[in-house]
Enzyme design. Structure first.
Site, short mmCIF file in Angstrom:
data_model
loop_
_atom_site.label_atom_id
_atom_site.label_comp_id
_atom_site.label_asym_id
_atom_site.label_seq_id
_atom_site.Cartn_x
_atom_site.Cartn_y
_atom_site.Cartn_z
N LYS A 35 42.06 36.31 21.67
CA LYS A 35 41.24 35.51 22.58
C LYS A 35 40.06 34.88 21.82
CE LYS A 35 41.57 37.49 26.94
NZ LYS A 35 41.14 38.59 27.79
N ARG A 158 36.49 30.67 42.13
CA ARG A 158 37.91 30.65 42.43
C ARG A 158 38.64 30.17 41.20
NH1 ARG A 158 37.49 25.98 46.45
NH2 ARG A 158 35.97 25.50 44.83
N LYS A 215 29.75 40.87 47.44
CA LYS A 215 30.99 40.42 46.81
C LYS A 215 32.22 40.98 47.51
CE LYS A 215 33.94 38.71 44.17
NZ LYS A 215 34.11 38.34 42.80
N GLY A 264 51.56 31.98 55.19
CA GLY A 264 52.62 31.91 54.18
C GLY A 264 52.85 33.27 53.57
N CYS A 271 41.85 39.56 42.32
CA CYS A 271 40.64 39.91 43.08
C CYS A 271 40.93 40.45 44.46
CB CYS A 271 39.74 38.69 43.19
SG CYS A 271 39.05 38.21 41.60
N LYS A 274 43.03 43.94 44.98
CA LYS A 274 42.43 45.17 44.43
C LYS A 274 41.01 45.38 44.99
CE LYS A 274 39.68 43.49 40.82
NZ LYS A 274 38.24 43.59 40.74
C1 UDX Z 1 39.06 34.85 45.23
C2 UDX Z 1 37.82 34.36 46.01
O1 UDX Z 1 38.14 33.14 46.69
C3 UDX Z 1 36.67 34.16 45.06
O2 UDX Z 1 35.51 33.77 45.78
C4 UDX Z 1 36.41 35.47 44.33
O3 UDX Z 1 35.38 35.32 43.41
C5 UDX Z 1 37.67 35.94 43.62
O4 UDX Z 1 38.75 36.04 44.54
P1 UDX Z 1 40.90 33.68 43.70
O5 UDX Z 1 41.48 35.04 43.47
O6 UDX Z 1 40.75 32.75 42.54
O7 UDX Z 1 39.44 33.81 44.35
O8 UDX Z 1 41.85 32.96 44.75
P2 UDX Z 1 41.74 32.34 46.22
O9 UDX Z 1 41.70 30.89 46.14
O10 UDX Z 1 40.71 33.04 47.03
O11 UDX Z 1 43.19 32.73 46.78
C6 UDX Z 1 43.59 34.10 46.87
C7 UDX Z 1 44.99 34.22 47.40
O12 UDX Z 1 45.05 33.90 48.77
C8 UDX Z 1 46.03 33.32 46.73
O13 UDX Z 1 47.19 34.08 46.47
C9 UDX Z 1 46.29 32.24 47.76
O14 UDX Z 1 47.58 31.72 47.64
C10 UDX Z 1 46.10 33.01 49.04
N1 UDX Z 1 45.71 32.17 50.20
C11 UDX Z 1 44.52 31.50 50.19
C12 UDX Z 1 46.52 32.11 51.32
O15 UDX Z 1 47.59 32.74 51.37
N2 UDX Z 1 46.11 31.35 52.39
C13 UDX Z 1 44.95 30.67 52.40
O16 UDX Z 1 44.66 30.02 53.40
C14 UDX Z 1 44.13 30.73 51.25
#
Ligand code: UDX
Length: 446
Positions: A35, A158, A215, A264, A271, A274
């Site tokens: 990395k 995100r 958080k 879906g 995140c 867990k």
């Molecule tokens: C998330 C939080 O959004 C972020 O604020 C935090 O810091 C870390 O965790 P991330 O893991 O990058 O971020 O993904 P996110 O966009 O939140 O999506 C999480 C999961 O939910 C994805 O698998 C996504 O496909 C799913 N999702 C999201 C849905 O199934 N439906 C939705 O409407 C939105």
């Protein structure tokens, strides 16, 4: 300011580059030599839109370097701890090994003075109580005569929007120590974030415990919102109703809102899954487990969606998966990422394979990571290659590339025109008009 960023994964690498972009002098530190080599060469070690351009831009300024040597953090005034806190094997609780190791390795290099103490800033998502424990640990391990403070500054980025979310976050949260130490820590953080604060980003200052809870509360709320709409999808499936129209309709109520109501396959990633489990485990330790038992349902609803997708596949394959050629579009846990941690798409693909399907997976960015973690699955280099001769096509991660697929052209390549839309990303009428059997989670059979 002189800044060190410890841990250069999805969070830390972006944070380091963004801090350099804001004008700071940054050293990124990671134990992973590969990395560090890639980042030192100005290359992103993972797929994140905008990161390669940002790394290139700041490389020219000489304000960003990477190393495996913790001693190089010694000159920094502010040290961000950005290492991972994964789920412990076989348990719900978070594994704090990396956070503890980072703080233990860093503390002996902290060289602040009484007039100008240095600041250790935790960004990792941790169980409530960790910051107070680490603040004590820092004091224990400080070199003789050194002065250091600790703050907790959770990160809400995100994946897929990490650069934008870091440079222009929707809020800052500072968990600060009491009294003068808190004021000093706040002043240092304000200096780090002077640009976004100047642009009006809201700031909430609080104690350690509240900052840690903000958080996990935010992620629990988001997970609950997704599982709520997926629970509605389960009911819709029974009565042939349409969860997408339902989400649109309730989303018009500003108190509810349409965002994060996409039904879906549910949530995955490094995140949400867990974090809700670690939160439940911590609540148990604190004797408030009843307050969070609903998160158990949130988790169960989420995992049931994956099972439902496998069942739906069997259903459209006339009751058996044995020998069926199944094309899976999507491997990343969400679009615009190559992150496959707890990916719903791969979890479904693996179950289909276990049950005798001939599964071929394609993803625009995540094939390499997926092939490493799931060597038993077959991978294709394009959507066309994945769907060739398929008995059924599953759309499991809603990349734009898949939203743009032409149902007529695709129809000529498959053996049977059967499309299962695991993300409600396509227009059912268009696909049905092109002769496809279109099925989706929570939508009418048509
Ligand atoms: C998330 C939080 O959004 C972020 O604020 C935090 O810091 C870390 O965790 P991330 O893991 O990058 O971020 O993904 P996110 O966009 O939140 O999506 C999480 C999961 O939910 C994805 O698998 C996504 O496909 C799913 N999702 C999201 C849905 O199934 N439906 C939705 O409407 C939105």
């Amino acid at each position: 300011m002189r800044i060190s960023v410890i841990g250069c994964g999805y969070l830390g690498a972006v944070h380091a580059a963004c801090m350099a972009e804001l004008g700071h002098d940054v050293v990124g530190i990671d134990v992973d030599e590969r990395k560090v080599e890639l980042l030192s060469a100005g290359k992103a070690p993972f797929y994140e839109p905008g990161l390669p351009e940002l790394l290139e831009r700041v490389a020219g300024t000489g304000r960003l370097r990477f190393t495996t040597d913790m001693a190089e953090a010694a000159d920094a005034q502010v040290h961000f701890v950005c290492v991972g806190t994964p789920q412990r094997k076989g348990e719900y609780a978070a594994d704090l090994t990396y956070v503890d190791a980072a703080v233990d390795a860093l503390a002996p290099h902290l060289r602040g003075t009484a007039d100008a103490p240095v600041l250790v800033v935790g960004k990792s998502t941790v169980p409530v109580g960790t910051a107070a424990r680490l603040a004590d640990r820092v004091q224990e391990l400080l070199p003789e005569g050194g002065h250091a403070l600790l703050a907790w500054n959770p990160e809400f980025l995100r994946e897929g929007f990490a650069v934008q979310d870091t440079l222009t976050p929707d809020r800052f949260v500072y968990g600060l120590p009491d009294g003068d130490a808190g004021a000093t820590a706040k002043a240092l953080l304000d200096e780090v974030y002077a640009t976004p604060l100047g642009a009006g980003t809201p700031l909430v200052t609080t104690d350690y415990a509240t900052a840690e809870l903000v958080k996990v509360a935010a992620n629990s709320f988001l997970a609950t919102k997704i599982s709520f709409i997926n629970a509605m999808a389960e009911v819709c499936e029974k009565v042939n109703a349409d969860v997408v129209a339902l989400a649109d309709a309730i989303g018009h109520d500003a108190r509810i809102g349409r965002r994060f109501l996409n039904a879906g396959l549910g949530f995955g990633g490094g995140c949400l899954p867990k974090d809700i489990r670690a939160f439940m485990a911590r609540a148990g330790e604190l004797g408030v487990d009843q307050a969070l038992t609903f998160l158990r349902d949130v988790d169960d609803i989420n995992m049931r969606r994956r099972q439902r997708m496998v069942e739906l596949t069997r259903e459209v394959c006339e009751g058996s998966l044995l020998g069926r050629r199944i094309a899976v579009l999507g491997a990343a846990f969400k679009p615009n990422s190559d992150d496959i941690r707890d990916s719903p798409a791969l979890s479904v693909a693996a179950q289909l394979r276990l049950q005798g399907g001939h599964v071929t997976v394609y993803d625009p960015q995540a094939v390499e990571n997926a092939a490493r973690a799931w060597p038993d699955l077959r991978f294709a280099a394009s959507a066309d290659e994945a769907v060739a001769g398929a008995d059924v096509v599953l759309l499991l991660t809603e990349w734009q590339e898949f939203r743009d697929l032409d149902p007529v052209a695709l129809g000529e390549q498959v053996a049977h025109r059967r499309l299962l839309d695991g993300r409600n990303a396509l227009d059912p009428a268009t696909w049905r008009a092109a002769g496809w059997t279109y099925r989706a989670l929570g939508r009418p059979r048509g």
